[in-house]
Design an enzyme around this catalytic site. Sequence first.
Site, short mmCIF file in Angstrom:
data_model
loop_
_atom_site.label_atom_id
_atom_site.label_comp_id
_atom_site.label_asym_id
_atom_site.label_seq_id
_atom_site.Cartn_x
_atom_site.Cartn_y
_atom_site.Cartn_z
CG HIS A 243 58.57 23.15 -48.34
ND1 HIS A 243 57.56 24.33 -48.51
CD2 HIS A 243 58.36 22.91 -47.07
CE1 HIS A 243 57.00 24.50 -47.52
NE2 HIS A 243 57.15 23.64 -46.70
CB CYS A 281 54.75 21.02 -46.89
SG CYS A 281 53.96 22.20 -45.41
CG HIS A 308 57.11 20.30 -43.58
ND1 HIS A 308 57.32 21.65 -44.02
CD2 HIS A 308 58.09 19.98 -42.84
CE1 HIS A 308 58.60 21.99 -43.90
NE2 HIS A 308 59.06 20.87 -43.14
CG ASP A 351 54.69 23.01 -41.62
OD1 ASP A 351 55.76 23.42 -40.94
OD2 ASP A 351 54.18 23.37 -42.46
CG HIS A 352 53.86 26.84 -39.38
ND1 HIS A 352 53.25 27.15 -40.55
CD2 HIS A 352 55.17 26.51 -39.49
CE1 HIS A 352 54.15 27.31 -41.31
NE2 HIS A 352 55.31 27.15 -40.81
CE1 TYR A 368 59.15 25.84 -37.91
CE2 TYR A 368 58.59 28.14 -38.73
CZ TYR A 368 58.60 26.85 -38.92
OH TYR A 368 58.90 26.33 -40.10
C1 DNO Z 1 58.09 27.35 -43.28
C2 DNO Z 1 58.75 26.45 -43.68
C3 DNO Z 1 59.62 26.93 -44.96
C4 DNO Z 1 60.54 25.86 -45.33
C5 DNO Z 1 61.47 26.17 -46.40
C6 DNO Z 1 62.19 24.80 -47.13
O1 DNO Z 1 57.65 27.52 -41.99
O2 DNO Z 1 58.09 25.36 -44.11
O3 DNO Z 1 60.52 27.93 -44.38
O4 DNO Z 1 61.47 25.44 -44.50
O5 DNO Z 1 60.62 26.67 -47.60
O6 DNO Z 1 63.05 25.26 -47.93
#
Ligand code: DNO
Length: 389
Positions: A243, A281, A308, A351-352, A368
């Site tokens: 990530h 991401c 993501h 993502d979020h 989340y």
């Molecule tokens: C946050 C996530 C991170 C991700 C880690 C992967 O929302 O994108 O916590 O899961 O960095 O190791």
Amino acid sequence: MEFIGALRWFGNRDLIALEEIYQGGAREVVTALHAKTTGSVWEMDEISALQARIHGTGLGWSVVESLPVHEEIKKGSPGRDQWIDNYIASLQNLAACGIRVVCYNFMPLLDWVRTDLAYPVGRHRDALAFDWIRLALFDVFILQRKGAADAYPAPWIHEAEAQFTAMDEPTREALIHTLLKGTQHFVNGPMGELATADLVTGFQDLLDTYQGIGADGLKDNYRYFLDRVVPAASEAGIFLAVHPDDPPFPIFGLPRILSTTADYDWLSGVHPSVHNGITFCTGSLGSRADNDLEAFVEKFAERIHFLHLRFTQLTDRGFFEDEHLSRPATLKHICQVLGEQRNKSIVFRPDHGHRILSDFNAAYHPGYPLWGRLKGLYELEAFMQACRL
Ligand code: DNO
């Protein structure tokens, strides 16, 4: 290419039940053995018990998010080999249970950082945000880190000082909590010794353990880790998916080494195998104006194993998390480039999500919530289908 929609699930630490995720329409969850302490081996019976529970609800689980890397590995401490052995054992056990992709990161101490967990983005909805002034406020005036004042432009320091002077105790405590705990504990458990120590002092002690390591030192330690882990992952059939740094800048004097295209060129050069892969991401990488997401996906498509999806809107002092579809042309390009890859499926997650509707009635983990993420999932699914027509 098949895109498989997923939601992240935090196991027993999650207020959202697997059944709700299934009913909500996700095909998979991405999750981890959240009760394990960082560095301990994920045993096969533990993995398969969780797998049975997930499959029992009708959901799939092919991506682990995440398998955390022990700080001793990131620091290159003498005892790191034992932690790397454990990491490899976990990868092998995951592979034996049929897990295909393992997401992780190589950020020192902090996993991801936001300064505001309730940034208003309309009436009765809010988002996560990052504000350099608030970061400077914490760094210079609360943490009082040596040299911190030199890390920010003078006008930011002045504004941070004015805000600090006007700040009441609860607001100050809330900022400390947001930075050091609120966004961290639910992901990988407490950071280092922070569980017991006074948060601010404990954090400074942890920062001191990275003294003198710098970006080059961290890269050396990362390379050492990859030299052992990539061949093992490849042999086991696991695709590693690192990530990016979030946000993609050095903070608190800590080095960050996966923030730019040049960093990923370096990563691919260290181990060209596609098993040395990437979590793409778009939100994290898109938080830098000089990161071109479209060029990025073209360059690294074959090593992207997990997606993501969300976008950030940059402000003159940071960014806030925008709607999942706020950059349709970019998203379309990403889907098309990845879609051209045959014989591959890829799991994506919204993502979020913004907090909307009844998200305000439950203490969901920051970023989340249930409804905001489901809205993102539906929008992304529909968008991807339309791209294919
Ligand atoms: C946050 C996530 C991170 C991700 C880690 C992967 O929302 O994108 O916590 O899961 O960095 O190791």
